[in-house]
Design a protein around this motif. Structure first.
Motif, mmCIF file in Angstrom:
data_model
loop_
_atom_site.group_PDB
_atom_site.id
_atom_site.type_symbol
_atom_site.label_atom_id
_atom_site.label_comp_id
_atom_site.label_asym_id
_atom_site.label_seq_id
_atom_site.Cartn_x
_atom_site.Cartn_y
_atom_site.Cartn_z
ATOM 1 N N LEU A 102 12.496 3.965 -14.445
ATOM 2 C CA LEU A 102 12.726 2.849 -14.257
ATOM 3 C C LEU A 102 13.731 2.852 -12.957
ATOM 4 O O LEU A 102 14.888 3.438 -12.721
ATOM 5 N N LEU A 103 13.257 2.054 -11.777
ATOM 6 C CA LEU A 103 14.111 2.233 -10.640
ATOM 7 C C LEU A 103 15.049 0.709 -10.629
ATOM 8 O O LEU A 103 16.231 0.887 -10.501
ATOM 9 N N SER A 155 0.885 -1.074 0.084
ATOM 10 C CA SER A 155 0.013 -0.010 -0.077
ATOM 11 C C SER A 155 0.938 1.148 0.112
ATOM 12 O O SER A 155 0.432 2.232 -0.868
ATOM 13 N N ALA A 156 1.893 1.227 0.822
ATOM 14 C CA ALA A 156 2.857 2.328 0.958
ATOM 15 C C ALA A 156 3.618 2.647 -0.581
ATOM 16 O O ALA A 156 3.649 3.744 -0.982
ATOM 17 N N PHE A 157 3.897 1.530 -1.263
ATOM 18 C CA PHE A 157 4.690 1.658 -2.639
ATOM 19 C C PHE A 157 3.502 2.139 -3.412
ATOM 20 O O PHE A 157 3.950 2.899 -4.344
ATOM 21 N N ALA A 158 2.228 1.689 -3.553
ATOM 22 C CA ALA A 158 1.140 2.349 -4.489
ATOM 23 C C ALA A 158 1.094 3.797 -4.270
ATOM 24 O O ALA A 158 0.878 4.375 -5.006
ATOM 25 N N LYS A 159 0.877 4.129 -2.964
ATOM 26 C CA LYS A 159 0.516 5.456 -2.644
ATOM 27 C C LYS A 159 1.877 6.514 -3.400
ATOM 28 O O LYS A 159 1.380 7.518 -3.608
ATOM 29 N N TYR A 210 11.118 -2.584 -10.347
ATOM 30 C CA TYR A 210 10.317 -1.564 -9.801
ATOM 31 C C TYR A 210 10.616 -0.260 -10.798
ATOM 32 O O TYR A 210 11.424 -0.093 -11.379
ATOM 33 N N MET A 211 9.408 0.531 -10.788
ATOM 34 C CA MET A 211 9.465 1.471 -11.544
ATOM 35 C C MET A 211 8.834 2.690 -10.401
ATOM 36 O O MET A 211 8.027 2.487 -9.788
ATOM 37 N N ALA A 250 13.419 -2.079 -21.983
ATOM 38 C CA ALA A 250 13.592 -0.965 -21.206
ATOM 39 C C ALA A 250 12.900 -1.210 -19.747
ATOM 40 O O ALA A 250 13.290 -0.480 -18.934
ATOM 41 N N ARG A 251 12.548 -2.230 -19.425
ATOM 42 C CA ARG A 251 12.033 -2.894 -18.422
ATOM 43 C C ARG A 251 12.439 -4.227 -17.702
ATOM 44 O O ARG A 251 12.307 -4.513 -16.638
ATOM 45 N N HIS A 252 12.960 -4.779 -18.780
ATOM 46 C CA HIS A 252 13.378 -6.370 -18.279
ATOM 47 C C HIS A 252 15.018 -6.225 -18.624
ATOM 48 O O HIS A 252 15.474 -5.880 -19.467
ATOM 49 N N HIS A 253 15.606 -7.202 -17.783
ATOM 50 C CA HIS A 253 17.095 -7.399 -17.980
ATOM 51 C C HIS A 253 17.081 -9.091 -18.155
ATOM 52 O O HIS A 253 16.884 -9.799 -16.988
ATOM 53 N N ALA A 254 17.244 -9.560 -19.414
ATOM 54 C CA ALA A 254 17.645 -10.723 -19.390
ATOM 55 C C ALA A 254 18.994 -11.406 -19.116
ATOM 56 O O ALA A 254 19.908 -11.008 -19.423
ATOM 57 N N ILE A 255 18.760 -12.527 -18.391
ATOM 58 C CA ILE A 255 20.115 -12.980 -17.319
ATOM 59 C C ILE A 255 20.510 -14.161 -18.250
ATOM 60 O O ILE A 255 21.673 -14.473 -18.443
#
Length: 184
Positions: A166-167, A114-118, A160-161, A135-140
């Motif tokens: 992008l975080l 909930s804190a993350f969504a807020k 996470y974004m 841009a959002r995924h890193h293939a290992i």
């Protein structure tokens, strides 16, 4: 710039008057000189005031940016403090069963979600079969699979974004291209 040109014209007129006379400066040359000096002093004062205003505006803008940054982290921290409180309460309980501990951890996780969504911290957890988005995924790694090439097979770590930034990318394994049959 125009004031500088006017001043130059006045000086030229004054110089012409001085030469055209009988070697004597015209009677109003002292007044013109005093007027020109007064104008220069006035313009110098206006320049210094404008420079001070610009410096003050720059300093206020820096303070506003620092204040905005400080308060942005304050809101996020405020939403995480109850999560820490609950974790500390869970550790203070001496005799807790596995079920009650699991229930407490589950409630704490919901509170953190909930804190993350807020604070617009959005989870990246792509489903199996989704096309790889660098841009959002890193293939290992690439693994053999029945899926189309470069589609996600599994997620090793969620990403996470924050808002649109992008975080951390999601760490995924992707399907490798199927081997081509050999011509016979």
């Amino acid at each position: 710039m125009q004031d500088r040109e006017k001043l130059k014209e006045q000086e030229e007129v004054a110089a012409g008057d001085a030469v055209n006379g009988e070697g004597q400066p015209p009677p109003d040359i002292e007044e013109r000189l005093a007027s020109a000096e007064a104008r220069v002093a006035e313009m110098q004062d206006a320049y210094l005031r404008a420079r001070a205003d610009a410096e003050n505006a720059r300093r206020r803008a820096q303070e506003d940016v620092a204040r905005a940054s400080k308060f942005a982290i304050e809101e996020f921290a405020e939403s995480l403090v109850p999560v820490k409180d609950n974790l500390e309460r869970a550790l203070d309980v001496d005799s807790s069963s596995v079920e009650s501990l699991r229930e407490g951890v589950d409630m704490t996780l919901k509170q953190m979600t909930s804190a993350f969504a807020k604070n617009r911290l959005i989870e990246i957890n792509p489903p199996s079969g989704e096309k790889l988005d660098p841009a959002r995924h890193h293939a290992i790694s690439m693994v053999p699979a029945d899926q189309e090439a470069n589609t996600i097979v599994s997620v090793l770590q969620k990403g996470y974004m924050i808002a649109d930034r992008l975080l951390r990318p999601a760490l995924v394994t992707v399907s490798q291209p199927k081997p081509q049959p050999r011509p016979s």
